[in-house]
Design a protein around this motif. Structure first.
Motif, short mmCIF file in Angstrom:
data_model
loop_
_atom_site.label_atom_id
_atom_site.label_comp_id
_atom_site.label_asym_id
_atom_site.label_seq_id
_atom_site.Cartn_x
_atom_site.Cartn_y
_atom_site.Cartn_z
N ASP A 1 -0.10 7.29 14.54
CA ASP A 1 0.89 8.26 14.88
C ASP A 1 2.29 7.51 14.00
N GLY A 2 3.19 8.48 13.81
CA GLY A 2 4.42 8.46 13.19
C GLY A 2 5.59 7.30 13.15
N LEU B 1 2.86 4.81 8.26
CA LEU B 1 4.79 4.67 7.34
C LEU B 1 5.02 3.36 7.48
N ARG B 2 5.18 3.36 8.37
CA ARG B 2 5.48 2.12 8.76
C ARG B 2 4.90 0.44 7.99
N GLU B 3 2.64 0.93 7.99
CA GLU B 3 2.34 -0.29 7.07
C GLU B 3 2.78 0.29 5.75
N ALA C 1 9.20 2.47 9.06
CA ALA C 1 9.20 1.04 8.73
C ALA C 1 10.75 0.70 9.17
N SER C 2 11.66 1.85 9.73
CA SER C 2 12.85 1.34 10.32
C SER C 2 13.30 1.39 11.81
N ASP C 3 11.74 1.37 12.22
CA ASP C 3 11.87 1.45 13.57
C ASP C 3 11.40 -0.09 14.24
N MET D 1 0.77 -1.16 -0.39
CA MET D 1 0.26 -0.08 0.63
C MET D 1 1.08 0.91 -0.17
N ILE D 2 -0.04 2.58 -0.72
CA ILE D 2 1.25 3.31 -0.37
C ILE D 2 0.36 4.60 0.34
N LEU D 3 1.27 5.29 0.71
CA LEU D 3 0.47 6.17 1.82
C LEU D 3 -1.05 6.85 0.97
N SER D 4 -0.95 7.29 0.09
CA SER D 4 -2.34 8.16 -0.68
C SER D 4 -3.25 6.69 -0.54
#
Length: 248
Positions: free
Chosen positions: A112-113, A138-140, A116-118, A1-4
């Motif tokens: 929340d923000g 952002l993670r998803e 994917a690096s977290d 999935m993309i953010l949009s």
């Protein structure tokens, strides 16, 4: 999935907003997608004033709604006593505060923000987010910190190069009680180092002293500024120590 695509499916939400790189880009993406996303900033003794100012500035540039809430973190014994899972209790308080205000405003979904690096692992803060059903777009969508910085620069967001900044409570060793005075001294000391042009550093409590941690490239400059730094920080700490191991 993309953010949009995420915001097409979730067109109305409340965003836990810190004014940092990740939540700033997420708010920008939501606005670009035409979603009804409102930012909620929770001011506590753990957040330095500059974070709030950055949050206001970013929302002003994006013409985004911002609600500023307050949370008395030091009134909570489970937070104030600073156990190893302090972040869990703090996140619960912060997001419950947002959830109550957001629900009153007609927003049920919380974002929340986290990116994917977290690393998730067993981090206490991540557990709190799962328990409260907070979504992390952002993670998803698989966006890493590096990608978010690149996209933020392309979007003209001033936050794109903002250094990572953990809350003031992280400067106090686990198991040592957190007090308003310790937080005040930490914020004042770090504000002074910022004024000298230093970035990506920490002023940690170490047996009552200030333990300064700098990236490798800034250690020599800290030594050059030694007298100036010691003179200022001795207002807040009985001793000022320089950690010779570079902050990574």
């Amino acid at each position: 999935m993309i953010l949009s695509g995420f915001f097409e499916e979730n067109a109305k939400a409340a965003l836990a907003f810190s004014g940092g790189v990740d939540s700033a880009y997420l708010l920008y993406a939501a606005k670009a997608a035409g979603a009804d996303v409102r930012a909620y900033y929770v001011k506590s003794a753990f957040q330095p004033q500059f974070e709030l100012e950055d949050a206001k500035r970013l929302c002003g540039k994006l013409d985004a709604g911002l609600t500023i809430l307050k949370a008395d973190v030091l009134a909570e014994q489970a937070i104030r006593e600073n156990p190893a899972n302090r972040c869990y209790h703090c996140k619960k308080l912060i997001f419950k505060t947002i959830a109550i205000a957001a629900a009153a405003d007609g927003y049920e979904l919380l974002l929340d923000g986290t990116n994917a690096s977290d690393e998730e692992g067993d981090r206490p803060g991540m557990r709190a987010l799962r328990e409260l059903s907070v979504r992390s777009p952002l993670r998803e969508c698989g966006l890493t910190k590096g990608e978010i910085r690149r996209l933020s620069e392309a979007a003209g967001l001033f936050t794109w190069e903002k250094p990572a900044y953990a809350c003031l409570a992280t400067r106090i060793p686990a198991g040592e009680e957190i007090t308003a005075e310790k937080l005040r001294c930490t914020e004042a000391a770090e504000d002074f180092l910022f004024s000298l042009g230093f970035t990506d550093f920490r002023v940690r409590c170490f047996g009552g002293a200030a333990r300064l941690q700098f990236p490798d490239a800034l250690i020599a400059r800290a030594v050059e500024k030694r007298e100036e730094i010691v003179k200022e920080l001795k207002q807040y700490y009985p001793a000022v120590l320089l950690d010779m191991e570079a902050r990574i």
